[in-house]
Design a protein around this motif. Structure first.
Motif, PDB file in Angstrom:
ATOM      1  N   LEU A 160     -14.109   7.533 -13.604  1.00 40.42           N
ATOM      2  CA  LEU A 160     -14.380   8.702 -12.771  1.00 40.42           C
ATOM      3  C   LEU A 160     -14.376   9.938 -13.660  1.00 40.42           C
ATOM      4  N   LEU A 161     -15.570  10.534 -13.869  1.00 47.52           N
ATOM      5  CA  LEU A 161     -15.687  11.696 -14.747  1.00 47.52           C
ATOM      6  C   LEU A 161     -15.227  12.964 -14.059  1.00 47.52           C
ATOM      7  N   CYS A 162     -15.569  13.070 -12.757  1.00 48.05           N
ATOM      8  CA  CYS A 162     -15.195  14.298 -12.028  1.00 48.05           C
ATOM      9  C   CYS A 162     -15.328  14.019 -10.536  1.00 48.05           C
ATOM     10  N   LYS A 163     -14.536  14.701  -9.746  1.00 52.29           N
ATOM     11  CA  LYS A 163     -14.628  14.539  -8.297  1.00 52.29           C
ATOM     12  C   LYS A 163     -14.371  15.875  -7.608  1.00 52.29           C
ATOM     13  N   VAL A 164     -15.018  16.034  -6.432  1.00 52.93           N
ATOM     14  CA  VAL A 164     -14.773  17.187  -5.560  1.00 52.93           C
ATOM     15  C   VAL A 164     -14.686  16.641  -4.149  1.00 52.93           C
ATOM     16  N   GLU A 165     -13.631  17.062  -3.404  1.00 51.33           N
ATOM     17  CA  GLU A 165     -13.413  16.546  -2.067  1.00 51.33           C
ATOM     18  C   GLU A 165     -13.332  17.691  -1.071  1.00 51.33           C
ATOM     19  N   ALA A 166     -13.821  17.431   0.158  1.00 50.43           N
ATOM     20  CA  ALA A 166     -13.630  18.389   1.239  1.00 50.43           C
ATOM     21  C   ALA A 166     -12.179  18.359   1.688  1.00 50.43           C
ATOM     22  N   GLN A 167     -11.741  19.439   2.330  1.00 49.66           N
ATOM     23  CA  GLN A 167     -10.341  19.524   2.740  1.00 49.66           C
ATOM     24  C   GLN A 167      -9.969  18.412   3.710  1.00 49.66           C
ATOM     25  N   GLU A 168     -10.956  18.037   4.590  1.00 47.59           N
ATOM     26  CA  GLU A 168     -10.662  16.998   5.577  1.00 47.59           C
ATOM     27  C   GLU A 168     -10.984  15.607   5.045  1.00 47.59           C
ATOM     28  N   GLY A 169     -11.449  15.478   3.815  1.00 49.45           N
ATOM     29  CA  GLY A 169     -11.878  14.182   3.338  1.00 49.45           C
ATOM     30  C   GLY A 169     -11.274  13.787   2.006  1.00 49.45           C
ATOM     31  N   GLU A 170     -10.000  14.101   1.794  1.00 46.13           N
ATOM     32  CA  GLU A 170      -9.358  13.784   0.526  1.00 46.13           C
ATOM     33  C   GLU A 170      -9.206  12.270   0.364  1.00 46.13           C
ATOM     34  N   LEU A 171      -9.516  11.779  -0.850  1.00 51.86           N
ATOM     35  CA  LEU A 171      -9.438  10.347  -1.147  1.00 51.86           C
ATOM     36  C   LEU A 171      -8.070  10.006  -1.717  1.00 51.86           C
ATOM     37  N   SER A 172      -7.514   8.879  -1.245  1.00 56.24           N
ATOM     38  CA  SER A 172      -6.174   8.493  -1.707  1.00 56.24           C
ATOM     39  C   SER A 172      -6.187   7.989  -3.149  1.00 56.24           C
ATOM     40  N   ASP A 173      -7.232   7.278  -3.513  1.00 55.17           N
ATOM     41  CA  ASP A 173      -7.300   6.760  -4.876  1.00 55.17           C
ATOM     42  C   ASP A 173      -8.755   6.772  -5.322  1.00 55.17           C
ATOM     43  N   ALA A 174      -9.192   7.902  -5.862  1.00 53.46           N
ATOM     44  CA  ALA A 174     -10.584   8.066  -6.269  1.00 53.46           C
ATOM     45  C   ALA A 174     -10.933   7.152  -7.435  1.00 53.46           C
ATOM     46  N   ASP A 175      -9.958   6.945  -8.364  1.00 55.14           N
ATOM     47  CA  ASP A 175     -10.231   6.074  -9.518  1.00 55.14           C
ATOM     48  C   ASP A 175     -10.519   4.644  -9.057  1.00 55.14           C
ATOM     49  N   MET A 176      -9.738   4.183  -8.101  1.00 50.79           N
ATOM     50  CA  MET A 176      -9.948   2.839  -7.572  1.00 50.79           C
ATOM     51  C   MET A 176     -11.328   2.729  -6.924  1.00 50.79           C
ATOM     52  N   LEU A 177     -11.700   3.757  -6.133  1.00 51.75           N
ATOM     53  CA  LEU A 177     -13.004   3.758  -5.476  1.00 51.75           C
ATOM     54  C   LEU A 177     -14.129   3.752  -6.489  1.00 51.75           C
ATOM     55  N   ALA A 178     -13.965   4.537  -7.584  1.00 53.94           N
ATOM     56  CA  ALA A 178     -14.984   4.579  -8.628  1.00 53.94           C
ATOM     57  C   ALA A 178     -15.166   3.213  -9.267  1.00 53.94           C
ATOM     58  N   SER A 179     -14.055   2.545  -9.536  1.00 48.93           N
ATOM     59  CA  SER A 179     -14.129   1.214 -10.130  1.00 48.93           C
ATOM     60  C   SER A 179     -14.818   0.232  -9.191  1.00 48.93           C
ATOM     61  N   MET A 180     -14.458   0.301  -7.913  1.00 46.25           N
ATOM     62  CA  MET A 180     -15.085  -0.588  -6.939  1.00 46.25           C
ATOM     63  C   MET A 180     -16.578  -0.312  -6.805  1.00 46.25           C
ATOM     64  N   MET A 181     -16.926   0.965  -6.771  1.00 52.01           N
ATOM     65  CA  MET A 181     -18.340   1.341  -6.661  1.00 52.01           C
ATOM     66  C   MET A 181     -19.124   0.785  -7.836  1.00 52.01           C
ATOM     67  N   SER A 182     -18.540   0.893  -9.037  1.00 56.56           N
ATOM     68  CA  SER A 182     -19.210   0.380 -10.233  1.00 56.56           C
ATOM     69  C   SER A 182     -19.394  -1.125 -10.141  1.00 56.56           C
ATOM     70  N   ALA A 183     -18.371  -1.823  -9.634  1.00 54.08           N
ATOM     71  CA  ALA A 183     -18.463  -3.273  -9.510  1.00 54.08           C
ATOM     72  C   ALA A 183     -19.556  -3.673  -8.525  1.00 54.08           C
ATOM     73  N   ILE A 184     -19.557  -3.007  -7.367  1.00 54.64           N
ATOM     74  CA  ILE A 184     -20.559  -3.329  -6.336  1.00 54.64           C
ATOM     75  C   ILE A 184     -21.954  -3.000  -6.828  1.00 54.64           C
ATOM     76  N   ARG A 185     -22.095  -1.822  -7.434  1.00 57.53           N
ATOM     77  CA  ARG A 185     -23.410  -1.399  -7.944  1.00 57.53           C
ATOM     78  C   ARG A 185     -23.910  -2.360  -9.013  1.00 57.53           C
ATOM     79  N   SER A 186     -23.019  -2.735  -9.927  1.00 55.21           N
ATOM     80  CA  SER A 186     -23.402  -3.650 -10.999  1.00 55.21           C
ATOM     81  C   SER A 186     -23.811  -5.003 -10.432  1.00 55.21           C
ATOM     82  N   PHE A 187     -23.054  -5.479  -9.425  1.00 56.52           N
ATOM     83  CA  PHE A 187     -23.365  -6.767  -8.822  1.00 56.52           C
ATOM     84  C   PHE A 187     -24.736  -6.744  -8.158  1.00 56.52           C
ATOM     85  N   VAL A 188     -25.006  -5.695  -7.376  1.00 59.20           N
ATOM     86  CA  VAL A 188     -26.289  -5.598  -6.667  1.00 59.20           C
ATOM     87  C   VAL A 188     -27.444  -5.481  -7.654  1.00 59.20           C
ATOM     88  N   ASN A 189     -27.246  -4.647  -8.701  1.00 62.62           N
ATOM     89  CA  ASN A 189     -28.319  -4.462  -9.679  1.00 62.62           C
ATOM     90  C   ASN A 189     -28.616  -5.755 -10.427  1.00 62.62           C
TER      91      ASN A 189
END
Length: 545
Positions: free
Chosen positions: A139-168
């Motif tokens: 995760l290089l950088c993140k910006v969150e809305a006040q009502e939408g704070e993420l509990s674990d952005a690093d974990m989400l980034a890793s998961m997103m990369s895994a899903i994206r890599s799998f689909v690609n």
């Protein structure tokens, strides 16, 4: 050798003696310093998870699916509830300026108001934006809305990369060049916009339209232009990245949801009252016009069902529930009859009887009957067929007759009928057909009795109808004998006819044409008598007046 065996035995003995003590100390340390150990282990666990995602993506996805599926299901349910609440709020504010604008906008765009209402209720709201490194999934950088704070952005980034890599990888295996563009779950989605060495994952609540996608591409382009080289050479060291500048770019995607909702909710009571007054006034005017028209139709029907008033033109106009009656009648009796009849429907203050009394007014029905009687006699002539239309002192004539003189005689006779003030003449002149064939014996030039009778009928027809159109004589030849002699005979024959017509009083101009050939379609060898023919024709040229 014996020395080594002795050492091993001593180590085993020491391990057996110390293991219970060490295990007890470790358990006690975990119980008393759990938070400290967790903070020390967190970086190691994050790195381990990233390495595990790289090497065993499928296992990670399968392990996390039950938890993520339950979380997404709850989020979808909450999103649908929010959508229903927004639509209910829009319906309750049906007379607001927003509603009026929406109706006008729907008409202009040619779409239904329901579609625009749904778009407003599902307007895109960006909850978070994550800039992720492609290769490492960091995760290089993140910006969150006040009502939408993420509990674990690093974990989400890793998961997103895994899903994206799998689909690609799956897409590549199927020989396609496309990449994963977005992940949808209920009313929310993660929009993925990729560049060369990074991609931007934007979490959106509600419906995302073309403008949302364009804004995401624009922000990613600006980031790549300014920080592209640093992202390309990223090896896990964040000191080379200017994260503050990247955050400023990402913040362009966000809007303040609370301010937007408050602005919508803050409405002046006049915004409800003004449209209500406008619609009420329009409805009142429409209702009055409808009642006036209904009353006017009832009054006209009553007049039309009164036989004494049928010959006269009576006009009814109803405005603001007041009837104004205008027209012309010959006696006061008719005016009083109008008042008496209409007061069966109207009150006294609702009626204005402005009908004029003209004692010399002729009964239009009687005038029309006199016109019909006269024209019936005229039309006994088969050459005449004249019709008329009489509308209160104005007579319009149309049809045809045989001559201008006869037309003038008809018009003069109609002028004598009392009650006709003006006559519009649309009568056409229909000339009688004159086309007779005159035959001569061979070398003869004198007229026989049959020919004279024919010419007498022509003269009477011309004189009776005062027809002044030109006549034409066409002389034909049987082509027997000398051509010069035949022309001389033809000339003598036409002169005999001309002289006889003049003796009968025919003053029409007569044109003579001599042919050296027989008439069309006649063979002089087969029927020479018909070839020696002279035709007398009435032309249809301009009529003399």
């Amino acid at each position: 050798m014996s020395q080594n065996n002795k050492t091993i035995k001593e180590e085993d003995a020491l391990e057996s003696a110390l293991s219970p003590i060490v295990n007890k100390l470790i358990d006690k340390n975990f119980e008393s310093s759990g938070d400290k150990i967790a903070s020390q282990m967190a970086p190691l666990i994050g790195g381990a998870i990233r390495e595990q995602i790289k090497s065993q993506k499928d296992d990670i996805v399968d392990a996390l699916y039950p938890v993520m599926g339950n979380m997404i299901s709850k989020f979808v349910t909450k999103s649908l509830e929010d959508l229903l609440n927004k639509i209910n709020e829009q319906i309750q504010n049906g007379l607001s300026t927003q509603s009026i604008k929406r109706k006008i906008k729907a008409k202009i765009k040619g779409v239904s108001e329901t579609e625009l209402l749904l778009q407003e209720s599902t307007q895109a709201y960006i909850k978070a934006a994550l800039l992720i490194h492609k290769e490492s999934g960091s995760l290089l950088c993140k910006v969150e809305a006040q009502e939408g704070e993420l509990s674990d952005a690093d974990m989400l980034a890793s998961m997103m990369s895994a899903i994206r890599s799998f689909v690609n990888e799956w897409v590549s295996a199927n020989e396609s060049e496309h990449e994963l563009g977005e992940i949808e779950y209920g009313g929310n989605k993660i929009i993925i916009e990729a560049s060369g060495y990074s991609y931007l994952a934007v979490i959106v609540e509600g419906a995302a339209y073309q403008q949302t996608y364009e804004e995401i591409r624009t922000v990613l382009s600006e980031i790549i232009l300014e920080q592209g080289q640093e992202i390309k050479s990223f090896q896990g060291n964040f000191t080379n990245l200017n994260q503050e500048k990247i955050k400023e770019k990402l913040k362009k995607l966000f809007t303040d949801k609370k301010k937007t909702e408050k602005a919508k909710q803050k409405k002046s009571p006049l915004l409800y009252l003004i449209p209500l007054l406008i619609f009420g006034y329009i409805g009142y005017i429409s209702y009055k016009d409808y009642k006036d028209e209904e009353l006017q139709n009832r009054l006209n029907t009553l007049i039309q069902h009164t036989p004494q008033l049928l010959p006269y033109k009576i006009d009814v106009d109803v405005t603001n529930n007041v009837a104004t009656i205008k027209g012309v009648v010959p006696f006061g009796y008719h005016k009083e009859l109008i008042t008496k009849k209409l007061q069966t429907i109207l009150k006294h203050n609702q009626l204005k009887n402005e009908v004029e009394i003209i004692p010399t007014l002729t009964d239009p029905m009687q005038v029309s009957a006199n016109i019909a009687y006269l024209l019936k006699g005229v039309n006994l002539d088969p050459q005449s067929n004249i019709n008329y239309n009489f509308d209160y002192n104005k007579l319009t004539l149309f049809g045809e007759t045989s001559s201008k003189v006869k037309k003038e005689q008809i018009i003069e006779a109609l002028k004598a009928i009392k009650g006709i003030k003006s006559i519009e003449d649309n009568i056409k002149i229909k000339l009688p057909k004159i086309d007779i064939k005159i035959y001569f014996e061979r070398s003869a030039t004198k007229l026989n009795e049959e020919t004279k009778d024919q010419l007498k009928k022509v003269a009477k027809l011309l004189q009776r109808n005062n027809i002044t159109n030109d006549l034409e004589l066409k002389a034909y030849s049987d082509m027997i004998g000398n051509k010069t002699k035949n022309r001389a005979l033809a000339h003598q024959r036409t002169q005999s006819i001309l002289t006889y017509l003049k003796s009968l009083g025919v003053q029409n101009n007569i044109k003579i044409t001599i042919f050296d050939t027989p008439p069309p379609h006649i063979d002089p060898k087969v029927d020479p008598n018909k070839a020696r023919q002279i035709r007398l024709i009435l032309t249809n040229g301009e009529k003399n007046v």
